[in-house]
Write a protein that holds these residues in place. Structure first.
Motif, PDB file in Angstrom:
ATOM      1  N   UNK A   1       0.826  -1.205   0.000  1.00  0.00           N
ATOM      2  CA  UNK A   1       0.000   0.000   0.000  1.00  0.00           C
ATOM      3  C   UNK A   1       0.864   1.262   0.000  1.00  0.00           C
ATOM      4  N   UNK A   2       1.959   1.244   0.758  1.00  0.00           N
ATOM      5  CA  UNK A   2       2.865   2.396   0.754  1.00  0.00           C
ATOM      6  C   UNK A   2       3.494   2.566  -0.626  1.00  0.00           C
ATOM      7  N   UNK A   3       3.936   1.476  -1.235  1.00  0.00           N
ATOM      8  CA  UNK A   3       4.534   1.547  -2.574  1.00  0.00           C
ATOM      9  C   UNK A   3       3.507   2.063  -3.585  1.00  0.00           C
ATOM     10  N   UNK A   4       2.287   1.579  -3.487  1.00  0.00           N
ATOM     11  CA  UNK A   4       1.231   2.045  -4.384  1.00  0.00           C
ATOM     12  C   UNK A   4       0.985   3.539  -4.177  1.00  0.00           C
ATOM     13  N   UNK A   5       0.955   3.966  -2.923  1.00  0.00           N
ATOM     14  CA  UNK A   5       0.759   5.383  -2.630  1.00  0.00           C
ATOM     15  C   UNK A   5       1.864   6.245  -3.225  1.00  0.00           C
ATOM     16  N   UNK A   6       3.116   5.756  -3.127  1.00  0.00           N
ATOM     17  CA  UNK A   6       4.228   6.505  -3.722  1.00  0.00           C
ATOM     18  C   UNK A   6       4.088   6.567  -5.238  1.00  0.00           C
ATOM     19  N   UNK A   7       3.683   5.448  -5.853  1.00  0.00           N
ATOM     20  CA  UNK A   7       3.499   5.428  -7.312  1.00  0.00           C
ATOM     21  C   UNK A   7       2.391   6.400  -7.730  1.00  0.00           C
ATOM     22  N   UNK A   8       1.306   6.425  -6.976  1.00  0.00           N
ATOM     23  CA  UNK A   8       0.206   7.339  -7.285  1.00  0.00           C
ATOM     24  C   UNK A   8       0.680   8.784  -7.135  1.00  0.00           C
ATOM     25  N   UNK A   9       1.446   9.063  -6.069  1.00  0.00           N
ATOM     26  CA  UNK A   9       1.944  10.422  -5.855  1.00  0.00           C
ATOM     27  C   UNK A   9       2.871  10.840  -7.006  1.00  0.00           C
ATOM     28  N   UNK A  10       3.730   9.916  -7.460  1.00  0.00           N
ATOM     29  CA  UNK A  10       4.604  10.230  -8.603  1.00  0.00           C
ATOM     30  C   UNK A  10       3.777  10.503  -9.857  1.00  0.00           C
TER      31      UNK A  10
ATOM     32  N   UNK B   1       2.097  13.886  -9.574  1.00  0.00           N
ATOM     33  CA  UNK B   1       3.050  14.972  -9.785  1.00  0.00           C
ATOM     34  C   UNK B   1       3.392  15.092 -11.268  1.00  0.00           C
ATOM     35  N   UNK B   2       3.579  13.947 -11.930  1.00  0.00           N
ATOM     36  CA  UNK B   2       3.882  13.961 -13.369  1.00  0.00           C
ATOM     37  C   UNK B   2       2.710  14.571 -14.141  1.00  0.00           C
ATOM     38  N   UNK B   3       1.500  14.181 -13.805  1.00  0.00           N
ATOM     39  CA  UNK B   3       0.320  14.719 -14.471  1.00  0.00           C
ATOM     40  C   UNK B   3       0.221  16.226 -14.245  1.00  0.00           C
TER      41      UNK B   3
ATOM     42  N   UNK C   1       2.661  17.898 -16.520  1.00  0.00           N
ATOM     43  CA  UNK C   1       2.159  17.875 -17.897  1.00  0.00           C
ATOM     44  C   UNK C   1       1.066  18.926 -18.087  1.00  0.00           C
ATOM     45  N   UNK C   2       0.185  19.006 -17.132  1.00  0.00           N
ATOM     46  CA  UNK C   2      -0.922  19.950 -17.219  1.00  0.00           C
ATOM     47  C   UNK C   2      -0.396  21.393 -17.256  1.00  0.00           C
ATOM     48  N   UNK C   3       0.588  21.691 -16.359  1.00  0.00           N
ATOM     49  CA  UNK C   3       1.186  23.030 -16.362  1.00  0.00           C
ATOM     50  C   UNK C   3       1.914  23.297 -17.682  1.00  0.00           C
ATOM     51  N   UNK C   4       2.648  22.305 -18.183  1.00  0.00           N
ATOM     52  CA  UNK C   4       3.376  22.475 -19.431  1.00  0.00           C
ATOM     53  C   UNK C   4       2.422  22.744 -20.587  1.00  0.00           C
TER      54      UNK C   4
ATOM     55  N   UNK D   1       6.917  27.814 -35.505  1.00  0.00           N
ATOM     56  CA  UNK D   1       6.115  26.610 -35.193  1.00  0.00           C
ATOM     57  C   UNK D   1       5.318  26.817 -33.890  1.00  0.00           C
ATOM     58  N   UNK D   2       4.273  26.048 -33.755  1.00  0.00           N
ATOM     59  CA  UNK D   2       3.466  26.124 -32.522  1.00  0.00           C
ATOM     60  C   UNK D   2       4.309  25.648 -31.348  1.00  0.00           C
ATOM     61  N   UNK D   3       4.091  26.242 -30.185  1.00  0.00           N
ATOM     62  CA  UNK D   3       4.863  25.815 -29.019  1.00  0.00           C
ATOM     63  C   UNK D   3       4.607  24.351 -28.673  1.00  0.00           C
ATOM     64  N   UNK D   4       5.676  23.670 -28.249  1.00  0.00           N
ATOM     65  CA  UNK D   4       5.580  22.253 -27.866  1.00  0.00           C
ATOM     66  C   UNK D   4       5.508  22.164 -26.336  1.00  0.00           C
ATOM     67  N   UNK D   5       4.468  21.508 -25.792  1.00  0.00           N
ATOM     68  CA  UNK D   5       4.362  21.406 -24.331  1.00  0.00           C
ATOM     69  C   UNK D   5       5.584  20.735 -23.687  1.00  0.00           C
ATOM     70  N   UNK D   6       6.279  19.863 -24.433  1.00  0.00           N
ATOM     71  CA  UNK D   6       7.460  19.195 -23.867  1.00  0.00           C
ATOM     72  C   UNK D   6       8.553  20.200 -23.550  1.00  0.00           C
ATOM     73  N   UNK D   7       8.564  21.347 -24.245  1.00  0.00           N
ATOM     74  CA  UNK D   7       9.548  22.382 -23.959  1.00  0.00           C
ATOM     75  C   UNK D   7       9.286  23.085 -22.636  1.00  0.00           C
ATOM     76  N   UNK D   8       8.126  22.878 -22.051  1.00  0.00           N
ATOM     77  CA  UNK D   8       7.725  23.590 -20.820  1.00  0.00           C
ATOM     78  C   UNK D   8       7.756  22.692 -19.571  1.00  0.00           C
ATOM     79  N   UNK D   9       8.280  21.500 -19.689  1.00  0.00           N
ATOM     80  CA  UNK D   9       8.344  20.595 -18.524  1.00  0.00           C
ATOM     81  C   UNK D   9       9.317  21.113 -17.519  1.00  0.00           C
TER      82      UNK D   9
END
Length: 149
Positions: free
Chosen positions: A95-104, A107-109, A112-115, A141-149
Motif C-alpha cells: 500500500x505504501x509503494x502504491x501510494x508513492x506510485x500514485x503520488x509520482x 506529480x507527473x500529471x 504535464x498539465x502546467x506544461x 512553429x506552434x509551441x511544444x508542451x514538452x519544452x515547458x516541462x
C-alpha cells in the motif's frame, strides 16, 4: 397417562438401591492412590480420611499426551500468527509503494498539465502577434508542451 408394569418399577427401584449402596464402596479404589491410615507420618502431609496424592502411570501418560498436544497447538498458533503478521506487513508495504506510485503519477500529471497550459499561453501570444501582422510569429512553429516541462 401410560401405565408402567409393576415388575419394571420394582426392578428399577432395586437397581437404584443397589447402586446407592455400592457408591461408597467404589469410591477411592485407585491402587495408585494410597489412603491415609492415620499414622503420624501420613498425618503430617495429608489430613486424616483424605487420599494422599499418588502417581498413576496411566494418568501421567495421558497428561503428557495432553501437554504435548497443547504445546503443538501453541507452536502452530505462533506460526500462524507469524504468517499473519508477515502478510499484514507485506500488505502495508504494498500500500505504501502504491501510494508513492500514485503520488509520482499525480506529480507527473500536474507537470504535464502546467506544461500544456504554458504552451497554450505561448501559442495564444504567438497567434495574437500573427493577427497583428507580425510575420515572424506567423512562420514560427506552434509551441511544444514538452519544452515547458
Amino acid at each position: 397417562m401410560t401405565r408402567v408394569p409393576l415388575a419394571l418399577l420394582s426392578g428399577g427401584a432395586l437397581f437404584a438401591a443397589a447402586a446407592s449402596l455400592m457408591a461408597p464402596a467404589l469410591a477411592q479404589t485407585d491402587p495408585h492412590q494410597p489412603a491415609n491410615d492415620g499414622s503420624a507420618a501420613a498425618s503430617q502431609t495429608v489430613p486424616p480420611g483424605s487420599v494422599a496424592p499418588g502417581v498413576d502411570p496411566g494418568t501421567s501418560s495421558a497428561n503428557a499426551g495432553v501437554n504435548a498436544s497443547i504445546q503443538s497447538v501453541h507452536a502452530q498458533n505462533a506460526a500462524n500468527r507469524a504468517a499473519y503478521d508477515a502478510d499484514m506487513n507485506a500488505y502495508d508495504a504494498a500500500m505504501r509503494a502504491h501510494g508513492r506510485a500514485v503520488a509520482r503519477q499525480d506529480a507527473h500529471y500536474a507537470r504535464q498539465q502546467r506544461a500544456y497550459a504554458d504552451a497554450m499561453e505561448a501559442w495564444r501570444i504567438q497567434d495574437a502577434a500573427c493577427r497583428r501582422g507580425k510575420t515572424k510569429a506567423c512562420k514560427a512553429p506552434a509551441p511544444d508542451p514538452a519544452d515547458y516541462y
